[in-house]
Design a protein around this motif. Structure first.
Motif, PDB file in Angstrom:
ATOM      1  N   SER A 239       0.849  -1.186   0.000  1.00  0.00           N
ATOM      2  CA  SER A 239       0.000   0.000   0.000  1.00  0.00           C
ATOM      3  C   SER A 239       0.887   1.240   0.000  1.00  0.00           C
ATOM      4  CB  SER A 239      -0.884   0.010   1.248  1.00  0.00           C
ATOM      5  OG  SER A 239      -0.084   0.179   2.406  1.00  0.00           O
ATOM      6  N   PRO A 240       0.369   2.406  -0.437  1.00  0.00           N
ATOM      7  CA  PRO A 240       1.165   3.639  -0.421  1.00  0.00           C
ATOM      8  C   PRO A 240       1.755   3.936   0.954  1.00  0.00           C
ATOM      9  CG  PRO A 240      -0.837   3.966  -1.681  1.00  0.00           C
ATOM     10  CD  PRO A 240      -0.947   2.606  -1.053  1.00  0.00           C
ATOM     11  N   ARG A 241       0.998   3.640   2.010  1.00  0.00           N
ATOM     12  CA  ARG A 241       1.497   3.910   3.360  1.00  0.00           C
ATOM     13  C   ARG A 241       2.734   3.079   3.667  1.00  0.00           C
ATOM     14  NH1 ARG A 241      -1.935   2.772   8.913  1.00  0.00           N
ATOM     15  NH2 ARG A 241      -0.272   3.323  10.385  1.00  0.00           N
ATOM     16  N   ASN A 242       2.716   1.807   3.278  1.00  0.00           N
ATOM     17  CA  ASN A 242       3.857   0.943   3.557  1.00  0.00           C
ATOM     18  C   ASN A 242       5.026   1.208   2.616  1.00  0.00           C
ATOM     19  OD1 ASN A 242       2.862  -0.457   5.789  1.00  0.00           O
ATOM     20  ND2 ASN A 242       1.674  -1.837   4.486  1.00  0.00           N
ATOM     21  N   VAL A 243       4.757   1.750   1.441  1.00  0.00           N
ATOM     22  CA  VAL A 243       5.838   2.144   0.543  1.00  0.00           C
ATOM     23  C   VAL A 243       6.703   3.211   1.210  1.00  0.00           C
ATOM     24  CG1 VAL A 243       6.392   3.323  -1.617  1.00  0.00           C
ATOM     25  CG2 VAL A 243       4.683   1.497  -1.592  1.00  0.00           C
ATOM     26  N   GLU A 244       6.068   4.133   1.937  1.00  0.00           N
ATOM     27  CA  GLU A 244       6.821   5.169   2.649  1.00  0.00           C
ATOM     28  C   GLU A 244       7.740   4.562   3.692  1.00  0.00           C
ATOM     29  OE1 GLU A 244       4.135   8.016   4.267  1.00  0.00           O
ATOM     30  OE2 GLU A 244       3.230   8.516   2.338  1.00  0.00           O
ATOM     31  N   LYS A 245       7.265   3.514   4.370  1.00  0.00           N
ATOM     32  CA  LYS A 245       8.110   2.847   5.357  1.00  0.00           C
ATOM     33  C   LYS A 245       9.297   2.161   4.691  1.00  0.00           C
ATOM     34  CE  LYS A 245       4.262   1.810   8.502  1.00  0.00           C
ATOM     35  NZ  LYS A 245       3.484   0.715   9.145  1.00  0.00           N
ATOM     36  N   LEU A 246       9.059   1.629   3.487  1.00  0.00           N
ATOM     37  CA  LEU A 246      10.124   0.939   2.766  1.00  0.00           C
ATOM     38  C   LEU A 246      11.271   1.879   2.418  1.00  0.00           C
ATOM     39  CD1 LEU A 246      10.959  -1.744   1.365  1.00  0.00           C
ATOM     40  CD2 LEU A 246       9.811  -0.906  -0.685  1.00  0.00           C
ATOM     41  N   ALA A 247      10.956   3.139   2.194  1.00  0.00           N
ATOM     42  CA  ALA A 247      11.975   4.103   1.780  1.00  0.00           C
ATOM     43  C   ALA A 247      13.113   4.203   2.789  1.00  0.00           C
ATOM     44  CB  ALA A 247      11.333   5.473   1.577  1.00  0.00           C
ATOM     45  N   ASP A 248      12.829   4.014   4.085  1.00  0.00           N
ATOM     46  CA  ASP A 248      13.868   4.100   5.108  1.00  0.00           C
ATOM     47  C   ASP A 248      14.739   2.859   5.155  1.00  0.00           C
ATOM     48  OD1 ASP A 248      13.228   6.634   6.001  1.00  0.00           O
ATOM     49  OD2 ASP A 248      11.767   5.902   7.466  1.00  0.00           O
ATOM     50  N   ARG A 249      14.302   1.797   4.483  1.00  0.00           N
ATOM     51  CA  ARG A 249      15.002   0.521   4.590  1.00  0.00           C
ATOM     52  C   ARG A 249      16.012   0.288   3.469  1.00  0.00           C
ATOM     53  NH1 ARG A 249      12.653  -3.073   8.156  1.00  0.00           N
ATOM     54  NH2 ARG A 249      10.729  -2.323   9.104  1.00  0.00           N
ATOM     55  N   LEU A 250      15.952   1.070   2.391  1.00  0.00           N
ATOM     56  CA  LEU A 250      16.793   0.816   1.229  1.00  0.00           C
ATOM     57  C   LEU A 250      18.020   1.712   1.233  1.00  0.00           C
ATOM     58  CD1 LEU A 250      14.068   0.451  -1.545  1.00  0.00           C
ATOM     59  CD2 LEU A 250      14.884  -1.242   0.096  1.00  0.00           C
ATOM     60  N   ILE A 251      19.196   1.101   1.188  1.00  0.00           N
ATOM     61  CA  ILE A 251      20.466   1.834   1.221  1.00  0.00           C
ATOM     62  C   ILE A 251      21.317   1.382   0.040  1.00  0.00           C
ATOM     63  CG2 ILE A 251      22.539   2.344   2.562  1.00  0.00           C
ATOM     64  CD1 ILE A 251      20.955   1.502   5.074  1.00  0.00           C
ATOM     65  N   PHE A 252      21.590   2.281  -0.881  1.00  0.00           N
ATOM     66  CA  PHE A 252      22.450   1.989  -2.023  1.00  0.00           C
ATOM     67  C   PHE A 252      23.856   2.501  -1.748  1.00  0.00           C
ATOM     68  CE2 PHE A 252      18.578   1.088  -4.166  1.00  0.00           C
ATOM     69  CZ  PHE A 252      18.907   0.331  -5.283  1.00  0.00           C
ATOM     70  N   VAL A 253      24.835   1.631  -1.878  1.00  0.00           N
ATOM     71  CA  VAL A 253      26.233   2.004  -1.649  1.00  0.00           C
ATOM     72  C   VAL A 253      26.905   2.222  -2.997  1.00  0.00           C
ATOM     73  CG1 VAL A 253      28.448   1.294  -0.695  1.00  0.00           C
ATOM     74  CG2 VAL A 253      26.314   0.709   0.505  1.00  0.00           C
ATOM     75  N   GLN A 254      27.439   3.406  -3.192  1.00  0.00           N
ATOM     76  CA  GLN A 254      28.122   3.764  -4.436  1.00  0.00           C
ATOM     77  C   GLN A 254      29.593   4.032  -4.149  1.00  0.00           C
ATOM     78  OE1 GLN A 254      26.083   4.144  -7.585  1.00  0.00           O
ATOM     79  NE2 GLN A 254      24.996   2.848  -6.122  1.00  0.00           N
ATOM     80  N   TRP A 255      30.466   3.241  -4.776  1.00  0.00           N
ATOM     81  CA  TRP A 255      31.896   3.470  -4.624  1.00  0.00           C
ATOM     82  C   TRP A 255      32.350   4.474  -5.668  1.00  0.00           C
ATOM     83  CZ3 TRP A 255      36.072   2.099  -7.984  1.00  0.00           C
ATOM     84  CH2 TRP A 255      37.338   2.355  -7.440  1.00  0.00           C
ATOM     85  N   ASP A 256      33.037   5.518  -5.230  1.00  0.00           N
ATOM     86  CA  ASP A 256      33.496   6.576  -6.131  1.00  0.00           C
ATOM     87  C   ASP A 256      34.955   6.873  -5.819  1.00  0.00           C
ATOM     88  OD1 ASP A 256      34.030   8.800  -7.641  1.00  0.00           O
ATOM     89  OD2 ASP A 256      32.395  10.033  -6.849  1.00  0.00           O
ATOM     90  N   ARG A 257      35.835   6.450  -6.702  1.00  0.00           N
ATOM     91  CA  ARG A 257      37.268   6.612  -6.450  1.00  0.00           C
ATOM     92  C   ARG A 257      37.691   8.078  -6.391  1.00  0.00           C
ATOM     93  NH1 ARG A 257      40.283   3.914 -11.387  1.00  0.00           N
ATOM     94  NH2 ARG A 257      38.478   2.505 -11.280  1.00  0.00           N
ATOM     95  N   TYR A 258      36.856   8.954  -6.962  1.00  0.00           N
ATOM     96  CA  TYR A 258      37.214  10.369  -6.993  1.00  0.00           C
ATOM     97  C   TYR A 258      36.556  11.165  -5.850  1.00  0.00           C
ATOM     98  CZ  TYR A 258      38.593   8.977 -11.681  1.00  0.00           C
ATOM     99  OH  TYR A 258      39.165   8.328 -12.738  1.00  0.00           O
ATOM    100  N   SER A 259      35.780  10.494  -5.034  1.00  0.00           N
ATOM    101  CA  SER A 259      35.086  11.179  -3.951  1.00  0.00           C
ATOM    102  C   SER A 259      36.095  11.690  -2.919  1.00  0.00           C
ATOM    103  CB  SER A 259      34.089  10.233  -3.273  1.00  0.00           C
ATOM    104  OG  SER A 259      33.477  10.868  -2.187  1.00  0.00           O
ATOM    105  N   THR A 260      35.909  12.913  -2.484  1.00  0.00           N
ATOM    106  CA  THR A 260      36.809  13.502  -1.487  1.00  0.00           C
ATOM    107  C   THR A 260      36.221  13.465  -0.089  1.00  0.00           C
ATOM    108  OG1 THR A 260      35.905  15.701  -1.969  1.00  0.00           O
ATOM    109  CG2 THR A 260      37.892  15.019  -3.173  1.00  0.00           C
ATOM    110  N   GLU A 261      34.942  13.101   0.014  1.00  0.00           N
ATOM    111  CA  GLU A 261      34.317  12.980   1.323  1.00  0.00           C
ATOM    112  C   GLU A 261      33.220  11.923   1.274  1.00  0.00           C
ATOM    113  OE1 GLU A 261      32.270  16.481   2.511  1.00  0.00           O
ATOM    114  OE2 GLU A 261      31.222  16.738   0.613  1.00  0.00           O
TER     115      GLU A 261
END
Length: 516
Positions: A239-261
């Motif tokens: 349901s739309p209500r539970n979709v909002e809860k899902l948003a806090d659970r998803l974490i994408f990790v992006q490796w960036d060799r040029y990132s300075t922080e």
């Protein structure tokens, strides 16, 4: 606050440890394998296919490109002399005109997917082994995750996942197939059509993980259509209500060799006109992310939790509890072979026997080498070996077949077809593959024994090549001494080393226990 602390604090807000979704970026980082496009280009190079023509004809559609490659390669593979060894190895497994390309890709992954020698990346892999997660979903085909988590149960392909009674803890789901089952690879247009047809059923299986666990995505781009399709298939179940809860659970990790922080921030996933807010981690140092995943607390190891959950499920669905309850403290030092004593509801013997289906291949290998598992041989033959042999042919069986024949209630009809097939194997069935003919001939002509050969090379080289020695050189006692001293190689992240270690154990099993 450091990135490690930020991730740990966020994950601490959930009742359950995270699930990992692992993509091709991890295989590239630690095994040196290409991404999907690069892999197809490499296969064209290896097999004299015109990548430019085929790629342009497919209009950038990678599954369509793979389909075109498979069709053109099919006849070459069956006719040309250079593929004779491959045909000898795989021809009986061929099911259609796309199989040949899958066989060669599986061989390539086995030989080319070697673990990095970079000290920093090796340190990351040591952290990876220690992460605390409930389970792993991956679209990768290689064997890195099995090597890092040898106690986890493996499910290969959508079909196996859909029809299995999964426990959701201590398991790896290879939803796009695995290199050790080439026909399972999701590669071509027809493969993806079938995969997408079943996506709603897959989503229903994954839904529990999404709503009960945080999900950490490693090795995926935020624009990866395959993973976006899976996420949005799950969204369709909420349901739309539970979709909002899902948003806090998803974490994408992006490796960036040029990132300075390092950054831990909100971003938006978009797919087919739909959007979902998620967290994005950006870092040039993957160790900071892996370190956070090692700090999660769990009172009972995942492997033991999985066994307990499976046993309780089986008892609830197969019998009425009517006797006693056994309770014992469980920690990392608990002997899993005695798990029936740790917790039981109802009939203890049935609980014990059901638990045997959760015994892993590493458990079996340790028992073959150290004889300390305390397992019932007839139950191993009846329940454990058939399950393990579904996944791989490299499982020692003779020790248990020999011991089972001496048990009071032994009935030869308990031997299933997979175990019967395995009982007919000989040393030649476990020889290493992907070895050059000149090297193989030189080792096959070696005139001394295994112990002499083992002194000439480091243990990894011995594991990879000693299986080619003449059978008379393979002395069981010498093999046993080497294997017990180098048991850690069973969990090597180098897929060829781990596979050849299991093969060498099978050779020892044949030589030591094979006279039935």
């Amino acid at each position: 606050m450091s990135l490690t602390d930020q991730i740990e604090a966020h994950l601490r807000g959930f009742a359950s440890p995270p699930y990992l979704f692992v993509g091709s970026g991890i295989a590239r980082r630690y095994l040196g394998l290409e991404n999907w496009k690069g892999l197809l280009e490499k296969q064209c190079e290896l097999h004299d296919l015109d990548y430019g023509f085929l790629s342009s004809s497919a209009n950038g559609d990678l599954p369509a490109l793979a389909s075109a490659m498979a069709k053109e390669f099919h006849q070459k593979w069956w006719k040309e002399k250079k593929y004779k060894d491959s045909r000898d190895q795989f021809s009986k497994q061929a099911s259609n005109d796309e199989s040949a390309l899958k066989f060669e890709i599986a061989k390539y992954i086995t030989s080319a997917g070697t673990v990095t020698k970079d000290a920093g990346l090796l340190a990351e892999l040591e952290l990876f082994k220690q992460v605390v997660v409930d389970g792993i979903v991956t679209t990768n085909w290689d064997g890195l995750l099995e090597a890092l988590f040898p106690d986890y149960k493996i499910y290969v392909g959508q079909e196996e996942l859909l029809f299995a009674q999964i426990q959701g803890i201590g398991e790896i789901y290879k939803i796009h197939g695995s290199y050790d089952d080439p026909n399972s690879l999701v590669l071509t247009s027809s493969d993806y059509n079938e995969f997408h047809r079943r996506n709603p059923y897959l989503a229903s299986k994954l839904l529990t993980f999404f709503v009960e666990n945080p999900i950490v995505f490693l090795g995926y781009s935020l624009t990866d259509k395959n993973i976006l399709d899976i996420i949005h298939s799950v969204l369709n179940c909420l349901s739309p209500r539970n979709v909002e809860k899902l948003a806090d659970r998803l974490i994408f990790v992006q490796w960036d060799r040029y990132s300075t922080e390092d950054r831990f921030e909100r971003t938006i996933l978009s797919n087919d006109g739909r959007s979902l807010p998620v967290f994005q981690v950006t870092t040039f140092d993957m160790a900071t992310v892996l370190a956070a995943l090692t700090k999660i607390k769990r009172r009972i190891p995942a492997k033991i939790l999985r066994i307990l959950k499976q046993q309780v499920f089986d008892l609830v669905h197969t019998t009425t509890p009517n006797e006693r309850v056994y309770v014992k403290d469980i920690d990392d030092s608990t002997d899993v072979s005695a798990i029936e004593v740790a917790i039981g509801v109802g009939i203890q013997e049935r609980l014990r026997d059901k638990g045997y289906t959760a015994i892993s291949r590493p458990d079996i290998v340790r028992d073959v080498l150290f004889n300390d598992g305390g397992y019932l041989a007839d139950v191993i033959v009846r329940d454990t070996l058939p399950e393990l042999l579904k996944k791989t042919p490299y499982v020692p069986v003779f020790k248990y077949l020999q011991a089972a024949q001496g048990t009071p209630k032994w009935d030869a009809s308990q031997i299933g077809p997979r175990v019967t097939k395995a009982s007919k194997k000989a040393i030649s069935d476990f020889r290493p593959t992907s070895v050059g003919r000149r090297t193989a001939d030189a080792i096959a002509a070696y005139s001394k024994d295994f112990a002499s050969y083992a002194k000439q090379s480091d243990p990894e080289m011995v594991v990879n090549y000693a299986g080619l020695l003449p059978e008379k050189a393979l002395k069981p006692q010498q093999l046993h001494e080497f294997l017990t001293q180098n048991i850690s190689l069973m969990g090597s992240p180098k897929t060829n080393v781990a596979t050849n270690f299991y093969k060498l154990v099978c050779m020892y099993d044949v030589l030591k226990f094979g006279s039935l």
